[in-house]
Scaffold this motif. Structure first.
Motif, PDB file in Angstrom:
ATOM      1  N   GLU A  53      48.436 -58.863 -16.027  1.00  0.00           N
ATOM      2  CA  GLU A  53      47.458 -59.954 -15.986  1.00  0.00           C
ATOM      3  C   GLU A  53      47.952 -61.081 -15.086  1.00  0.00           C
ATOM      4  O   GLU A  53      47.186 -61.657 -14.307  1.00  0.00           O
ATOM      5  CB  GLU A  53      47.193 -60.466 -17.398  1.00  0.00           C
ATOM      6  N   GLY A  54      49.237 -61.382 -15.167  1.00  0.00           N
ATOM      7  CA  GLY A  54      49.794 -62.422 -14.308  1.00  0.00           C
ATOM      8  C   GLY A  54      49.710 -62.052 -12.843  1.00  0.00           C
ATOM      9  O   GLY A  54      49.382 -62.886 -11.994  1.00  0.00           O
ATOM     10  N   ALA A  55      49.980 -60.787 -12.521  1.00  0.00           N
ATOM     11  CA  ALA A  55      49.927 -60.347 -11.121  1.00  0.00           C
ATOM     12  C   ALA A  55      48.499 -60.384 -10.583  1.00  0.00           C
ATOM     13  O   ALA A  55      48.254 -60.851  -9.461  1.00  0.00           O
ATOM     14  CB  ALA A  55      50.496 -58.941 -11.006  1.00  0.00           C
ATOM     15  N   LEU A  56      47.547 -59.921 -11.379  1.00  0.00           N
ATOM     16  CA  LEU A  56      46.165 -59.860 -10.923  1.00  0.00           C
ATOM     17  C   LEU A  56      45.522 -61.243 -10.845  1.00  0.00           C
ATOM     18  O   LEU A  56      44.565 -61.454 -10.096  1.00  0.00           O
ATOM     19  CB  LEU A  56      45.352 -58.961 -11.854  1.00  0.00           C
ATOM     20  N   ASN A  57      46.030 -62.184 -11.611  1.00  0.00           N
ATOM     21  CA  ASN A  57      45.505 -63.549 -11.587  1.00  0.00           C
ATOM     22  C   ASN A  57      46.163 -64.413 -10.522  1.00  0.00           C
ATOM     23  O   ASN A  57      45.744 -65.545 -10.291  1.00  0.00           O
ATOM     24  CB  ASN A  57      45.696 -64.229 -12.943  1.00  0.00           C
TER      25      ASN A  57
END
Length: 601
Positions: free
Chosen positions: A589-593
């Motif tokens: 989630e952190g990478a995609l955000n």
């Protein structure tokens, strides 16, 4: 009980062969459940060792020594405590949270076997320096040879690891080829016939013996024409004259997924790195058999003898198994049709122990393709295998095996201080390493004698590792559908993060971001690897899987090695798996955000 007294087999000791039961019986425990057992055994070993020392010789009173002075005693305790405290900062590879590399907890038999031998410090360089240790090594080699499918004629020894074991294979392949070329050079200079490098370098021992007898060429003459026993520069000159064209030396055929030790071997043995010919991989990251055949044809055209054809069973990156059966089928055909004998080496440093699964029912072991590959290993001339990987033995412990004594033969050396025929032959003359501890051999021997190198012992544990790998793969897909997996043959999971239609460069960015999250978190350890030159087919197929496009020459993946034995225990697997899922979800989630809009995990 003597070493030669047969011990009960694992089948006789217990009817329970489940991976969970074996993990509970043969390992310290994820939470040190077997700590008391291990302490008791270690204490008993020390008692036995001290008793042996006290009674081995009757020491006169003058040889007794007082206990260390208080000052020295305090210093030893203080610095030992400092060392132990420092080691608490070491990477905790015993935990199922560690998924980074080919390391895991040690088994109880391995710890106890290693410790028992270490106390006596045997040096297997010769029977004089290691009367019992040398016997342990022979028996441990027999256990490994049986597991790999070699017969009773198996030869070999223990090494510090896979790199040296691979060097041992090159040493023997070079010795064999040198003898054959030397004989051909003698015949050419005797008869005036033109020398064919390629044909001579692969003549085989039966033809070698026939030609030696026919032309009455003795060992002294062969030594005089040998690049190893004589002046190599002069021999190269003579070979070139006999052939009518420059002799450019042999080549090593290795897959694109090879270990770095092969370039080291080419360097150390003076072959030159140009001599390492890399065979392209297929879309599964395994040696492409068609490319392998084409590479042999190229070597023949260029008159470059093939020192060895190397296949890998359990690659470092993905745990893939090369198509060893197909590779050896082609080499058999060349022997039958052309008379060429090409040295076959299998680098099974990691994956060799999966051979314990070949006799399990098809639906309880490994896939048919992998099974055929593992079964074919027994057709090799030599094998590298590392007990300090999937046999859960302490570092440093590798092993080198050959099918028989003839293949084990290598250059001769003299050392009068080690020449004790009455004690039996020593290994010192046929090993690259001189002094070698018997501790690794003892750890391997006790593991084989207790846990067992068969489908009901270690094979059951490794089947548990494969089941745990499938469990982890399903868990990853559940929390991160953007995970894209590379084909896997064993217990290593490699995956990238990519949304449908992403460019490879964007996938690399997302994957790197997820890896950085794990690096900064103390909860779990994973590793990463890059597929660059030689992996083109795999990269293309992988990116095609998510309908992306190639805009980079390298592909980054996260790599998880699922070899910790405690993953075989459902309670541990569920608890640790849930924690890993939470960690991965947050990372993705952190990478995609991170500058890419709304999350799509």
């Amino acid at each position: 009980m003597s070493l030669n007294t047969p011990l009960p087999s694992p089948v006789e000791m217990s009817r329970e062969h489940s991976a969970e039961a074996l993990t509970g019986a043969f390992f310290p425990g994820a939470d040190s459940q077997n700590g008391v057992r291990l302490r008791e055994q270690m204490s008993a070993m020390l008692d036995h060792w001290f008793q042996w020392r006290d009674h081995r010789f009757s020491a006169p009173a003058s040889e007794n020594h007082e206990r260390l002075t208080s000052q020295h005693d305090l210093r030893l305790v203080e610095r030992l405590n400092a060392l132990q405290e420092a080691l608490t900062e070491e990477t905790p590879t015993f935990t199922p949270r560690y998924l980074a590399h080919m390391k895991a907890d040690l088994s109880l038999p391995a710890i106890l076997g290693w410790f028992a031998a270490m106390l006596h410090n045997p040096n297997t360089t010769s029977p004089e320096a290691s009367r019992v240790g040398s016997r342990i090594e022979r028996e441990a080699i027999r256990h490994l040879g049986e597991m790999m499918g070699f017969g009773a004629q198996v030869e070999g020894h223990f090494t510090s690891g896979g790199t040296i074991a691979n060097f041992e294979a090159v040493w023997r392949a070079r010795y064999r080829m040198d003898r054959w070329l030397a004989l051909a050079l003698c015949i050419s200079q005797q008869t005036g016939a033109s020398l064919d490098f390629f044909d001579a370098a692969h003549m085989g021992w039966p033809r070698f013996r026939d030609l030696s007898d026919r032309y009455d060429i003795n060992e002294e003459a062969i030594d005089a024409a040998s690049a190893l026993a004589s002046n190599p520069c002069d021999i190269i000159r003579r070979l070139s004259i006999a052939s009518g064209q420059p002799y450019r030396g042999p080549v090593l055929l290795v897959p694109g997924n090879r270990h770095y030790s092969w370039e080291k071997a080419a360097d150390v043995f003076g072959l030159g790195r140009e001599a390492v010919w890399s065979v392209e991989l297929d879309e599964g990251g395994r040696m492409d058999i068609d490319k392998f055949i084409q590479t042999i044809q190229r070597a023949h055209r260029e008159r470059r003898p093939i020192l060895a054809a190397v296949a890998v069973a359990g690659t470092t990156e993905t745990g893939a198994l090369d198509p060893i059966d197909a590779i050896f089928d082609h080499l058999d055909a060349l022997t039958e049709t052309r008379g060429w004998s090409i040295w076959r080496h299998v680098d099974a440093a990691y994956g060799g122990f999966f051979r314990t699964l070949v006799h399990r029912p098809g639906d309880e072991g490994i896939g048919a393709r992998a099974r055929s590959s593992l079964e074919a290993i027994k057709r090799a001339d030599s094998i590298t295998i590392d007990p300090h990987k999937l046999s859960y033995v302490p570092y440093a412990c590798g092993a080198f095996l050959t099918a028989d004594a003839q293949r084990y033969a290598v250059s001769s050396f003299d050392a009068p201080y080690l020449d004790r025929p009455e004690l039996g032959p020593g290994k010192w003359a046929s090993t690259l390493e001189g002094s070698r501890s018997a501790a690794g051999a003892a750890a391997t021997w006790l593991t084989a004698e207790t846990l067992g190198f068969d489908e009901n012992g270690l094979g059951s544990l490794l089947k548990g590792a494969l089941d745990a790998t499938a469990f982890l793969r399903a868990l990853i897909l559940r929390v991160a559908p953007a995970a894209r997996f590379v084909p896997a043959d064993s217990n290593i999971l490699c995956f990238s993060i990519a949304r449908e239609g992403d460019a490879l460069s964007e996938s690399n960015r997302l994957t790197e971001a997820v890896f950085r999250h794990f690096q900064s978190s103390p909860g779990f350890s994973v590793s990463k690897t890059t597929f660059a030159a030689g992996w083109e087919a795999l990269r293309t197929e992988h990116v095609k899987g998510y309908k992306g496009h190639l805009d980079a020459d390298e592909m980054l993946v996260i790599r998880c090695v699922v070899m910790n034995p405690y993953w075989c225990q459902p309670s541990v697997r569920d608890r640790v798996g849930g924690l890993f899922a939470d960690e991965l979800r947050a990372a993705v989630e952190g990478a995609l955000n991170d500058g890419s809009g709304s999350p799509q995990c």
